[in-house]
Design a protein around this motif. Structure first.
Motif, mmCIF file in Angstrom:
data_model
loop_
_atom_site.group_PDB
_atom_site.id
_atom_site.type_symbol
_atom_site.label_atom_id
_atom_site.label_comp_id
_atom_site.label_asym_id
_atom_site.label_seq_id
_atom_site.Cartn_x
_atom_site.Cartn_y
_atom_site.Cartn_z
ATOM 1 N N GLY A 9 0.832 -1.194 0.000
ATOM 2 C CA GLY A 9 0.000 0.000 0.000
ATOM 3 C C GLY A 9 0.866 1.242 0.000
ATOM 4 O O GLY A 9 2.085 1.116 -0.088
ATOM 5 N N PRO A 10 0.336 2.458 0.027
ATOM 6 C CA PRO A 10 -1.087 2.807 0.131
ATOM 7 C C PRO A 10 -1.912 2.505 -1.124
ATOM 8 O O PRO A 10 -3.123 2.439 -1.029
ATOM 9 N N GLN A 11 -1.260 2.345 -2.274
ATOM 10 C CA GLN A 11 -2.024 1.944 -3.450
ATOM 11 C C GLN A 11 -1.721 0.480 -3.704
ATOM 12 O O GLN A 11 -0.601 0.130 -4.044
ATOM 13 N N HIS A 12 -2.695 -0.357 -3.487
ATOM 14 C CA HIS A 12 -2.476 -1.785 -3.654
ATOM 15 C C HIS A 12 -3.772 -2.421 -4.159
ATOM 16 O O HIS A 12 -4.841 -2.081 -3.669
ATOM 17 N N PRO A 13 -3.694 -3.303 -5.149
ATOM 18 C CA PRO A 13 -4.938 -3.869 -5.691
ATOM 19 C C PRO A 13 -5.747 -4.668 -4.682
ATOM 20 O O PRO A 13 -6.950 -4.822 -4.848
ATOM 21 N N ALA A 14 -5.102 -5.192 -3.624
ATOM 22 C CA ALA A 14 -5.837 -6.051 -2.693
ATOM 23 C C ALA A 14 -6.634 -5.261 -1.671
ATOM 24 O O ALA A 14 -7.541 -5.802 -1.063
ATOM 25 N N ILE A 15 -6.277 -4.000 -1.452
ATOM 26 C CA ILE A 15 -7.023 -3.232 -0.450
ATOM 27 C C ILE A 15 -7.714 -2.069 -1.131
ATOM 28 O O ILE A 15 -7.177 -1.477 -2.049
ATOM 29 N N LYS A 16 -8.897 -1.777 -0.657
ATOM 30 C CA LYS A 16 -9.713 -0.795 -1.357
ATOM 31 C C LYS A 16 -9.503 0.609 -0.802
ATOM 32 O O LYS A 16 -9.961 1.581 -1.361
ATOM 33 N N GLU A 17 -8.866 0.718 0.337
ATOM 34 C CA GLU A 17 -8.657 2.042 0.915
ATOM 35 C C GLU A 17 -7.169 2.244 1.153
ATOM 36 O O GLU A 17 -6.434 1.283 1.326
ATOM 37 N N PRO A 18 -6.727 3.505 1.158
ATOM 38 C CA PRO A 18 -5.289 3.727 1.307
ATOM 39 C C PRO A 18 -4.795 3.468 2.721
ATOM 40 O O PRO A 18 -5.159 4.166 3.657
ATOM 41 N N ILE A 19 -3.997 2.449 2.862
ATOM 42 C CA ILE A 19 -3.354 2.151 4.139
ATOM 43 C C ILE A 19 -1.998 1.586 3.780
ATOM 44 O O ILE A 19 -1.876 0.788 2.860
ATOM 45 N N SER A 20 -0.981 2.051 4.486
ATOM 46 C CA SER A 20 0.365 1.614 4.147
ATOM 47 C C SER A 20 0.891 0.686 5.237
ATOM 48 O O SER A 20 0.951 1.059 6.401
ATOM 49 N N LEU A 21 1.246 -0.526 4.847
ATOM 50 C CA LEU A 21 1.860 -1.468 5.789
ATOM 51 C C LEU A 21 3.265 -1.750 5.295
ATOM 52 O O LEU A 21 3.462 -2.029 4.124
ATOM 53 N N ARG A 22 4.248 -1.648 6.185
ATOM 54 C CA ARG A 22 5.603 -2.061 5.798
ATOM 55 C C ARG A 22 5.868 -3.405 6.425
ATOM 56 O O ARG A 22 5.911 -3.525 7.651
ATOM 57 N N LEU A 23 6.020 -4.388 5.585
ATOM 58 C CA LEU A 23 6.162 -5.751 6.079
ATOM 59 C C LEU A 23 7.636 -6.115 6.165
ATOM 60 O O LEU A 23 8.368 -5.997 5.182
ATOM 61 N N LYS A 24 8.057 -6.544 7.369
ATOM 62 C CA LYS A 24 9.428 -7.061 7.512
ATOM 63 C C LYS A 24 9.363 -8.546 7.245
ATOM 64 O O LYS A 24 8.695 -9.283 7.967
ATOM 65 N N LEU A 25 10.068 -8.975 6.220
ATOM 66 C CA LEU A 25 9.963 -10.368 5.812
ATOM 67 C C LEU A 25 11.253 -11.122 6.064
ATOM 68 O O LEU A 25 12.349 -10.576 5.937
ATOM 69 N N SER A 26 11.094 -12.385 6.446
ATOM 70 C CA SER A 26 12.228 -13.285 6.477
ATOM 71 C C SER A 26 11.864 -14.417 5.531
ATOM 72 O O SER A 26 11.003 -15.229 5.855
ATOM 73 N N GLY A 27 12.463 -14.429 4.357
ATOM 74 C CA GLY A 27 11.987 -15.327 3.316
ATOM 75 C C GLY A 27 10.627 -14.823 2.869
ATOM 76 O O GLY A 27 10.505 -13.690 2.428
ATOM 77 N N SER A 28 9.587 -15.638 3.069
ATOM 78 C CA SER A 28 8.245 -15.142 2.749
ATOM 79 C C SER A 28 7.372 -15.094 3.998
ATOM 80 O O SER A 28 6.161 -15.042 3.909
ATOM 81 N N THR A 29 8.016 -15.124 5.177
ATOM 82 C CA THR A 29 7.260 -15.086 6.430
ATOM 83 C C THR A 29 7.304 -13.672 7.007
ATOM 84 O O THR A 29 8.370 -13.056 7.071
ATOM 85 N N VAL A 30 6.159 -13.184 7.435
ATOM 86 C CA VAL A 30 6.096 -11.838 8.001
ATOM 87 C C VAL A 30 6.665 -11.862 9.419
ATOM 88 O O VAL A 30 6.253 -12.672 10.249
ATOM 89 N N GLU A 31 7.634 -10.975 9.678
ATOM 90 C CA GLU A 31 8.235 -10.933 11.020
ATOM 91 C C GLU A 31 7.892 -9.654 11.765
ATOM 92 O O GLU A 31 8.145 -9.546 12.954
ATOM 93 N N GLY A 32 7.386 -8.686 11.065
ATOM 94 C CA GLY A 32 7.003 -7.447 11.732
ATOM 95 C C GLY A 32 6.186 -6.592 10.786
ATOM 96 O O GLY A 32 6.321 -6.694 9.571
ATOM 97 N N VAL A 33 5.315 -5.784 11.371
ATOM 98 C CA VAL A 33 4.462 -4.917 10.546
ATOM 99 C C VAL A 33 4.539 -3.499 11.105
ATOM 100 O O VAL A 33 4.476 -3.297 12.312
ATOM 101 N N ASP A 34 4.717 -2.548 10.211
ATOM 102 C CA ASP A 34 4.705 -1.148 10.605
ATOM 103 C C ASP A 34 3.570 -0.485 9.833
ATOM 104 O O ASP A 34 3.664 -0.297 8.631
#
Lengths: 380, 108
Positions: A9-34
Motif C-alpha cells: 500500500g497505500p495503493q495496492h490492488p488487494a485493499i480498497k482504501e489507502p493504508i500503508s503497511l511495511r512488512l518485515k519479511l524473512s523469506g516469505s514469512t512476516v516478522e514485523g508490521v509497521d
C-alpha cells in the motif's frame, strides 16, 4: 532477523482504501508490521464542532459509506441519552429493523470482498447480487441506497407501508446465502486460504479489547445488542454466533451466521411492531449537556460521545469499530505467509475512512499526537 | 452442491444487470434526486437555508434562492422543513455533467 522490507500500500490492488503497511519479511514469512495511516484523514471530529445537533446527524452518517446507519444510530442514541428522551415503540422497532438490514448488506458485501481476495470471483459476484435485494429495500423505504438519512432525533423520517415487501426481499436471499455458505464450508481451496490464517487467541482478544465479529471468532461474547440492549433489541430473541479458533475462517463463519440471525430479528420486528403512528416533529427542549451512545455496527462496537452547548456541538469523540480492531492486526500477521496478508487485512473488515486520526509526517518521521500535544508543538 | 448448482441455475436465468443507459430503472417514490424549486410558492421564511447541513443554500429574496448543487448532499432536509412545499425532490438521478455550471436544480 528480517531480510526484506516490503511496502504494502497505500495503493495496492488487494485493499480498497489507502493504508500503508511495511512488512518485515524473512523469506516469505512476516516478522514485523509497521502500519502507517493518515492518507484519508478528514478531520471529522473537528468539523462536528460548532455544528447544530440537527444538522450534525447527516455528517455523522457520512463518516462511513457502508455502516452509515450504524453511525446515525450511535449519534441519535447519544443525543437522546443527553436529552433524556425515548423514541416511541414503533420507531424503536423500525430502527432495529433498518440496523439489521444494514448488517445484512454489510456482511454480504464483506463476504463477497473476502472471496475476491482469494480469487474466487464467482462467489464474489453471487454475494453482491444478493446484496442488491437489500439495497432495493433501503431505496424504497428510505429514499437512498447508501446514505439513508432515515433517523431523526426522537423519531424516524418515514413509516413503512407494505411489510410483505421487506419480508419477501429478505427471505429471497436466504436459499442462495445458504448454498454459498455450504460452499465456503466445504470447499478445500477456501479452507486452505482461510483456516489457521491470522489467528488470535482468546487471551489476546481480551488484551487488545477486540470488538465485533473478530472478537466473537475468538470466543469473546461482546455483542452490544446483548450486553447493553438499545432500541428494540431487548425484546427480540437471537443468538450471537461464537467460534473458538480465532482465524480468518472463524471470522468468516461468524459473519455468515449473523446474516441468518439478522433475518430472524427482522421477522420478529415486523411481527411485533405496534401499529401506532410515527411522530413527525422531534425536538422541543433546548439541548445541553453531554451524551454517549454505543451500538453494534456490522463491524463491531461503534461509540460516539458529544458535548453540546446551546444546541451546538462543542466536542465530539468517535471510536469506530476498526479503530479498536486495528492494533491486533500486527499479532494476526506475525508468522503469516506474505501471500496471506491481503486475506488477513480483509478478514477484520477494515474501514480506514472511519478511523483516521491526526498523524504528522515530517521527513521520514511519523508521529501520532493528541490534540493538546499537536497544538503545543505545531500551533504555538 | 453449493456454488455449482447456483452457477448452473444462472444459465437459465435472465441477466441480473441492465443495459444502462438504454434501459432505465424506475426509481421509488421516496428517492431523493434533483431538487425542484417552485419560486411562486416560496414565502421567504429562510428555513431551508438555516437547516441545510451542507450550507448549499443561499437566500437572496423571496422567490430567489441559489442552490449550490455541487455542495448538496441530497439529505432532504430543505424539502422536509419547507412549509409550502416550494422545494421538492424529483426522481431525476442522472446528475453527471461536463461543467460545474450545468449542475442546477429544476426551476419552476
Amino acid at each position: 532477523m528480517s531480510d526484506y522490507l516490503v511496502p504494502f500500500g497505500p495503493q495496492h490492488p488487494a485493499i480498497k482504501e489507502p493504508i500503508s503497511l511495511r512488512l518485515k519479511l524473512s523469506g516469505s514469512t512476516v516478522e514485523g508490521v509497521d502500519a502507517q495511516l493518515g492518507y484519508i484523514h478528514r478531520g471529522v471530529e473537528k468539523i462536528f464542532e460548532r455544528e447544530n445537533i440537527n444538522n450534525a446527524l447527516y455528517l455523522a452518517e457520512r463518516i462511513c459509506g457502508i455502516c452509515s446507519y450504524a453511525h446515525a444510530s450511535a449519534y441519535t442514541r447519544a443525543m437522546e441519552s443527553m436529552m433524556h428522551i425515548r423514541a416511541p415503540p414503533r420507531v424503536q422497532y423500525l430502527r432495529t429493523m433498518f440496523a439489521e438490514l444494514e448488517r445484512l448488506h454489510s456482511h454480504l458485501l464483506w463476504a463477497g470482498f473476502m472471496c475476491h481476495e482469494i480469487g474466487f470471483e464467482t462467489l464474489f459476484q453471487l454475494f453482491w447480487r444478493e446484496r442488491e435485494q437489500i439495497l432495493d429495500v433501503f431505496e424504497r423505504y428510505t429514499g437512498n441506497r447508501v446514505h439513508h438519512s432515515y433517523n431523526k432525533l426522537g423519531t424516524v423520517r418515514y413509516d413503512i407501508e407494505d411489510e410483505d415487501y421487506i419480508r419477501e426481499q429478505v427471505h429471497s436471499i436466504l436459499p442462495t446465502v445458504k448454498s454459498l455458505r455450504s460452499e465456503i464450508k466445504g470447499n478445500g481451496v477456501v479452507a486452505a486460504r482461510f483456516k489457521k490464517v491470522g489467528p488470535v487467541t482468546h487471551k489476546q482478544a481480551i488484551e487488545y479489547c477486540l470488538v465485533g465479529p473478530p472478537a466473537r471468532a475468538c470466543g469473546v461474547k461482546n455483542d452490544i445488542r446483548k450486553l447493553d440492549p438499545y432500541e428494540a433489541y431487548g425484546k427480540t430473541k437471537f443468538k450471537q454466533p461464537i467460534y473458538k479458533s480465532g482465524d480468518s475462517y472463524a471470522r468468516t463463519m461468524v459473519r455468515l451466521d449473523e446474516i441468518f440471525e439478522s433475518v430472524k430479528i427482522i421477522d420478529q420486528c415486523l411481527r411485533d411492531m405496534p401499529a401506532t403512528k410515527v411522530p413527525k416533529h422531534s425536538l422541543k427542549a433546548l439541548p445541553q449537556g453531554e451524551g454517549y451512545g454505543r451500538v453494534e455496527a456490522p463491524r463491531g462496537e461503534n461509540f460516539h460521545y458529544y458535548i453540546v452547548k446551546d444546541s451546538k456541538i462543542t466536542r465530539a469523540k468517535i471510536r469506530p469499530p476498526t479503530l479498536a480492531v486495528f492494533p491486533a492486526l500486527e499479532t494476526m500477521m506475525l508468522g503469516a505467509h506474505v501471500g496471506d496478508v491481503p486475506v488477513i487485512v480483509a478478514s477484520i473488515d477494515p474501514c480506514i475512512g472511519c478511523m483516521e486520526r491526526i498523524t504528522v509526517t515530517k521527513g521520514r518521521r511519523t508521529e501520532t499526537l493528541t490534540e493538546q500535544e499537536f497544538r503545543r508543538k505545531y500551533c504555538g | 452442491m453449493g456454488v455449482i448448482g447456483e452457477v448452473l441455475g444462472n444459465l437459465l436465468r435472465k441477466p441480473f444487470t441492465r443495459l444502462y443507459p438504454f434501459e432505465k430503472e424506475d426509481v421509488p417514490q421516496r428517492f431523493r434526486g434533483n431538487i425542484k424549486y417552485f419560486s411562486d410558492k416560496c414565502i421567504g421564511c429562510r428555513l431551508c437555508e438555516k437547516n441545510c447541513p451542507a450550507n448549499a443554500i443561499t437566500f437572496h429574496k423571496k422567490g430567489c434562492i441559489d442552490f449550490d448543487m455541487g455542495k448538496c448532499i441530497y439529505c432532504g432536509m430543505c424539502g422536509d422543513v419547507c412549509p409550502t412545499q416550494a422545494i421538492v425532490y424529483t426522481n431525476d438521478y442522472e446528475r453527471a455533467e461536463t461543467s460545474k455550471k450545468k449542475i442546477k436544480p429544476i426551476q419552476s
